[in-house]
Motif scaffolding. Sequence first.
Motif, PDB file in Angstrom:
ATOM      1  N   TYR A  89     -51.146-104.142 -59.105  1.00 17.05           N
ATOM      2  CA  TYR A  89     -52.583-103.935 -59.170  1.00 17.05           C
ATOM      3  C   TYR A  89     -52.869-102.473 -58.830  1.00 17.05           C
ATOM      4  O   TYR A  89     -52.143-101.853 -58.055  1.00 17.05           O
ATOM      5  N   PHE A  90     -53.967-101.945 -59.382  1.00 18.53           N
ATOM      6  CA  PHE A  90     -54.341-100.568 -59.096  1.00 18.53           C
ATOM      7  C   PHE A  90     -55.817-100.476 -58.715  1.00 18.53           C
ATOM      8  O   PHE A  90     -56.654-101.204 -59.240  1.00 18.53           O
ATOM      9  N   SER A  91     -56.102 -99.587 -57.796  1.00 19.37           N
ATOM     10  CA  SER A  91     -57.450 -99.115 -57.539  1.00 19.37           C
ATOM     11  C   SER A  91     -57.324 -97.607 -57.352  1.00 19.37           C
ATOM     12  O   SER A  91     -56.246 -97.051 -57.532  1.00 19.37           O
ATOM     13  N   HIS A  92     -58.423 -96.926 -57.009  1.00 20.75           N
ATOM     14  CA  HIS A  92     -58.298 -95.485 -56.834  1.00 20.75           C
ATOM     15  C   HIS A  92     -58.978 -95.018 -55.561  1.00 20.75           C
ATOM     16  O   HIS A  92     -59.765 -95.740 -54.940  1.00 20.75           O
ATOM     17  N   THR A 102     -54.446 -92.720 -56.968  1.00 24.95           N
ATOM     18  CA  THR A 102     -54.496 -94.182 -57.036  1.00 24.95           C
ATOM     19  C   THR A 102     -53.748 -94.838 -55.884  1.00 24.95           C
ATOM     20  O   THR A 102     -52.896 -94.238 -55.236  1.00 24.95           O
ATOM     21  N   VAL A 103     -54.101 -96.093 -55.651  1.00 24.16           N
ATOM     22  CA  VAL A 103     -53.366 -96.957 -54.745  1.00 24.16           C
ATOM     23  C   VAL A 103     -52.949 -98.173 -55.560  1.00 24.16           C
ATOM     24  O   VAL A 103     -53.683 -98.633 -56.437  1.00 24.16           O
ATOM     25  N   GLY A 150     -69.211-101.473 -56.527  1.00 28.20           N
ATOM     26  CA  GLY A 150     -68.428-102.557 -55.961  1.00 28.20           C
ATOM     27  C   GLY A 150     -66.939-102.282 -56.095  1.00 28.20           C
ATOM     28  O   GLY A 150     -66.522-101.144 -56.346  1.00 28.20           O
ATOM     29  N   PRO A 151     -66.117-103.320 -55.940  1.00 24.33           N
ATOM     30  CA  PRO A 151     -64.658-103.143 -56.046  1.00 24.33           C
ATOM     31  C   PRO A 151     -64.265-102.600 -57.416  1.00 24.33           C
ATOM     32  O   PRO A 151     -64.887-102.911 -58.422  1.00 24.33           O
ATOM     33  N   ARG A 152     -63.209-101.796 -57.413  1.00 27.27           N
ATOM     34  CA  ARG A 152     -62.676-101.242 -58.667  1.00 27.27           C
ATOM     35  C   ARG A 152     -61.173-101.490 -58.661  1.00 27.27           C
ATOM     36  O   ARG A 152     -60.382-100.624 -58.276  1.00 27.27           O
ATOM     37  N   ILE A 153     -60.809-102.666 -59.090  1.00 29.48           N
ATOM     38  CA  ILE A 153     -59.418-103.104 -59.079  1.00 29.48           C
ATOM     39  C   ILE A 153     -59.036-103.568 -60.471  1.00 29.48           C
ATOM     40  O   ILE A 153     -59.788-104.256 -61.136  1.00 29.48           O
ATOM     41  N   GLU A 154     -57.865-103.167 -60.899  1.00 27.86           N
ATOM     42  CA  GLU A 154     -57.365-103.658 -62.191  1.00 27.86           C
ATOM     43  C   GLU A 154     -55.892-103.999 -62.079  1.00 27.86           C
ATOM     44  O   GLU A 154     -55.206-103.555 -61.175  1.00 27.86           O
TER      45      GLU A 154
END
Length: 300
Positions: A107-110, A236-237, A296-300
Amino acid sequence: MRWLQVLVVGVAASAAQAAPPVDTIRWVAQDVPPHFSFFQGHPPRNVTELGHGEVDGFMRQLLARMPEVRHEFVEASTARYETESRRGQTLCSTLHVRTPERLQWAYFSHLYPPLVSREIHVIVRREALVQWAQTPAGGGRLQLAELLKRPELHLLVAKDRSYGAQIDNLLAQHTVPRQAVSAQPSVQVLDMLRAGRMDYTLDYPAVVKDYLARAGDPGALVALPLAEGLTTMLATVSCSRTPEGRRAIERVDAAVRELARDPQRDAWVREWRGDRAEPQDMKRLNAYMDERARGGPRIE
């Protein structure tokens, strides 16, 4: 009174059972100064041993917003990160950029917008600068697309490393040797460049500067700006695509938004960046954090 003692013990046991366990996030650690540095030669054993570079310095601020989580740091190459993730183990990383292939297992977010220090450059030996002075450039920057057409110039890059979508696409269109490396990709490849094993490689100027200082050879290599290096993406994380990884990245994403909403944002940014903050970096960072604070959350 014995019934009272039994009752107290029972209540205490129930409370202990009801208390949620402390979650642990295991972070990938790689000694890639000045972005992320080991503590006295080993990965940090806790948050207090994190360094003050771009990545580990940001993690100091970020992880402080997650007091309910225990953080562990595990030295792991990119290959190990992928292997463990595909096996169902969970790791998280602030050292890996998002690519379509990695979305299969992570999974990625930034975290924050691209900074000047994140622009990829062409790295060459100083003794070869005369040769590079004759190389066509666009807008004062070298063009990787043109360099890759010149068979007399030999490029070597680290295996399993991503350099951003535009550069990765260019590399995929050519036969570019990739060096298998350990958890210190920059060190090994820059060692080879200094030894004359190839004509150039790609990296961040700050990484090269730190490497040369450690090697005691500050003038050996030169970083030349690259036109395609301007397309660096958000920092990114990522976390393994497992149920635990999903919970972990949700916590991290929430902590980023908490940082963005902090009324004392200027204070933690100064603590993170110190005197390294470029004016254009601060403008981009504040605009990014304003947007993160509202969203809100930004996860992909």
